[in-house]
Write an enzyme that holds these catalytic residues in place. Structure first.
Site, PDB file in Angstrom:
ATOM      1  N   TRP A 202       0.820  -1.212   0.000  1.00 32.83           N
ATOM      2  CA  TRP A 202       0.000   0.000   0.000  1.00 32.83           C
ATOM      3  C   TRP A 202       0.855   1.264   0.000  1.00 32.83           C
ATOM      4  CZ3 TRP A 202      -2.882  -3.350  -1.434  1.00 32.83           C
ATOM      5  CH2 TRP A 202      -3.866  -4.046  -0.753  1.00 32.83           C
TER       6      TRP A 202
ATOM      7  N   ASN B 213      -7.224  -0.847  -4.647  1.00 31.99           N
ATOM      8  CA  ASN B 213      -7.316  -2.243  -4.226  1.00 31.99           C
ATOM      9  C   ASN B 213      -8.764  -2.696  -4.278  1.00 31.99           C
ATOM     10  OD1 ASN B 213      -6.689  -4.817  -2.958  1.00 31.99           O
ATOM     11  ND2 ASN B 213      -7.605  -3.943  -1.103  1.00 31.99           N
ATOM     12  N   GLU B 214      -9.052  -3.628  -5.184  1.00 27.33           N
ATOM     13  CA  GLU B 214     -10.354  -4.294  -5.305  1.00 27.33           C
ATOM     14  C   GLU B 214     -11.537  -3.326  -5.438  1.00 27.33           C
ATOM     15  OE1 GLU B 214      -9.361  -8.553  -3.201  1.00 27.33           O
ATOM     16  OE2 GLU B 214     -10.510  -7.094  -2.007  1.00 27.33           O
TER      17      GLU B 214
ATOM     18  N   TYR C  77      -9.885 -16.182  -4.661  1.00 27.88           N
ATOM     19  CA  TYR C  77     -10.243 -16.548  -3.293  1.00 27.88           C
ATOM     20  C   TYR C  77     -11.420 -17.514  -3.298  1.00 27.88           C
ATOM     21  CZ  TYR C  77      -7.099 -12.977  -1.494  1.00 27.88           C
ATOM     22  OH  TYR C  77      -5.987 -12.243  -1.192  1.00 27.88           O
TER      23      TYR C  77
ATOM     24  N   GLU D  81      -3.526 -11.486  -6.257  1.00 34.12           N
ATOM     25  CA  GLU D  81      -3.758 -12.003  -4.902  1.00 34.12           C
ATOM     26  C   GLU D  81      -4.295 -13.411  -5.035  1.00 34.12           C
ATOM     27  OE1 GLU D  81      -6.134  -9.870  -2.090  1.00 34.12           O
ATOM     28  OE2 GLU D  81      -5.372  -7.897  -2.671  1.00 34.12           O
TER      29      GLU D  81
ATOM     30  N   TRP E  75      -0.862 -14.035  -1.556  1.00 31.92           N
ATOM     31  CA  TRP E  75      -1.398 -13.295  -0.413  1.00 31.92           C
ATOM     32  C   TRP E  75      -1.301 -14.223   0.795  1.00 31.92           C
ATOM     33  CZ3 TRP E  75      -3.084  -8.285   0.062  1.00 31.92           C
ATOM     34  CH2 TRP E  75      -3.658  -7.949   1.302  1.00 31.92           C
TER      35      TRP E  75
END
Length: 482
Positions: free
Chosen positions: A139, A254-255, A335, A375, A417
């Site tokens: 970040w 991010n996302e 994920y 990720e 991740w």
């Protein structure tokens, strides 16, 4: 037999003028196996022995020295530390392929801001380099929170900015490149919700966090932050961020999700404006969005690959979003344990493979750009979790990428991740990998790094895909049983 080994290598490399390093490494590799009497292409010895022998052969190459704990990062001078570029659907550095084996560690700036934890940043980069990891995503934001980088719009804590300077300089020391994300979709580290709070404090009539994407004032806040980061002169290296090859790419967010507009128009407008804005400030670096990869209205036939029906309603659109001007490569997250079911099962592996293959295909056919699976992981908190499953999941990701690599496809790399140094368990969200505590996982990562490092050294981009001869190395690079 030694002459035969050399001849087989040089014959396969006739058309590759830049393969000297690889040729030496492969020659030593073949000679070692022939002299030891070990079957090379049957891999009759166990995996650990095979890895050891390959490492010993690579130690003869000036760019691979596994015994020193790093891939000889000290030997790569600044003149060779060049910007990562894109050539069609491949990444290249100085004309050579650059396939990525990397990781995420999001909290590096915050740790570097405290002298008591700063050493963990160096420790992490050293451990990552020891297994050949070359890219870290982290970040470049912390908005209005504890140890905030941006305390209020365009107001920065210089000490925290200096901490980010340290992270960038330390990454360069270990020849690890950084993907720097510029804001969060989620509330952690401030995110779009903090921008909305700032807007409300300034008197704006805002009713949704998604107005981050649409309100012109909030867009201007974000642009000001982008400008501050890109124009930052590193206090350690004296290099402006936008001129530093240590930075692999800028990530817009991010996302990102905009559930208030499932059509995707709101988010598309934001991406189109911000990608061009970043490029207007910095034409040298690559830009990516930070998407999870969900298919949207522009590709209804691809919705079958989404993990669930909700994924089509979050305002993102993998194909359309990545067609925006200024976006250089695609990002996808994986994920299965969050999107399909928390309980571990083989369905997670099946989803991972099909999810990856669909996005690699789209990156090739419709986008003409590389894709990084930026990720992926599995949580130790999942019911049925065991380390063997995690190893299988990681191997599945790596093998799927190698299947693309050997064809010159768009599968350009992956980022675990997430990677943690020892002693940071209190930050673990369940997905942390501590290499010292995970020898089998560490070996899988290291082997994949070695494969990619050899492949990246094979020859120039144009030459690699023009070579028709198959050679012994491909068995090592793509053999499923290693």
């Amino acid at each position: 037999m030694q002459n035969a080994a050399f001849e087989s290598v040089f014959s396969a490399m006739d058309t590759c003028k830049r393969c000297f390093i690889l040729t030496l490494a492969l020659a030593f590799f073949l000679i070692f196996f022939e002299n030891s009497g070990t079957t090379v292409f049957g891999f009759t010895e166990d995996n650990e022995l095979t890895e050891t022998m390959v490492e010993e052969s690579l130690d003869h190459s000036p760019y691979f020295n596994t015994r020193q704990g790093k891939y000889d990062v000290e030997d790569v001078g600044d003149q060779d530390w060049l910007m990562v570029e894109r050539n069609g659907n491949q990444f290249v550095v100085n004309g050579q392929p650059f396939y990525v084996n990397g990781f995420n560690t999001y909290w590096l700036m915050v740790f570097a801001a405290d002298q008591s934890t700063r050493g963990k940043v160096s420790e992490l980069f050293q451990q990552a380099s020891s297994v050949g990891l070359t890219v870290c995503r982290t970040w470049a934001f912390n908005d209005g929170q504890w140890r905030a980088l941006q305390k209020s719009p365009s107001v920065y804590d210089e000490e925290v900015f200096k901490a980010l300077d340290f992270v960038v300089s330390e990454a360069k020391k270990y020849k690890i490149r950084l993907i720097l994300s510029l804001v969060n979709n989620w509330d952690a580290y401030g995110g779009k919700a903090q921008y909305v709070k700032w807007g409300k404090a300034a008197g704006l009539n805002l009713t949704s966090d998604d107005e981050f994407f649409s309100h012109q004032t909030l867009r201007s806040y974000y642009k000001a932050h982008v400008k501050a980061v890109l124009n930052r002169v590193n206090t350690v290296t004296n290099i402006t961020y936008k001129d530093d090859p240590t930075i692999f790419a800028w990530e817009l967010m991010n996302e990102p999700r905009c559930t208030s507009d499932p059509s995707g128009d709101t988010l598309q407008s934001w991406i189109a404006e911000m990608a061009v804005y970043v490029k207007s400030l910095d034409a040298k670096h690559l830009v990516e969005i930070g998407l999870e990869g969900f298919y949207g209205p522009s590709a209804p036939a691809r919705a079958q690959f989404n993990p669930n029906s909700y994924a089509t309603q979050v305002g993102t659109d993998f194909v359309r979003n990545h067609q925006a001007l200024g976006v250089d490569f695609a990002s996808v997250h994986i994920y299965a344990d969050s999107w399909i079911s928390q309980t571990i099962s083989d369905a997670h592996l099946q989803f991972t493979k099909s999810w990856m293959e669909a996005h690699i295909e789209d990156a090739e056919k419709y986008l003409g750009m590389p894709v990084i699976f930026s990720e992926f992981g599995v949580s130790t908190k999942d019911p049925g979790y065991n380390s063997s499953f995690r190893d299988t999941l990681i191997s599945t990701v790596y093998k799927t990428l190698l299947n693309s690599t050997k064809k010159g496809g768009s599968g350009a790399g992956s980022l675990l991740w997430q990677l943690f140094p020892d002693g940071t368990d209190y930050m673990d969200d369940g997905y942390a990998i501590v290499l010292a505590k995970s020898p089998s996982t560490s070996n899988i990562i290291s082997l994949h790094s070695t494969r990619l490092a050899i492949f990246n050294s094979m020859c120039s981009w144009k030459c690699r895909w023009g070579c028709k001869k198959k050679n012994a190395l491909e068995t090592f690079l793509y053999h499923d049983d290693l």
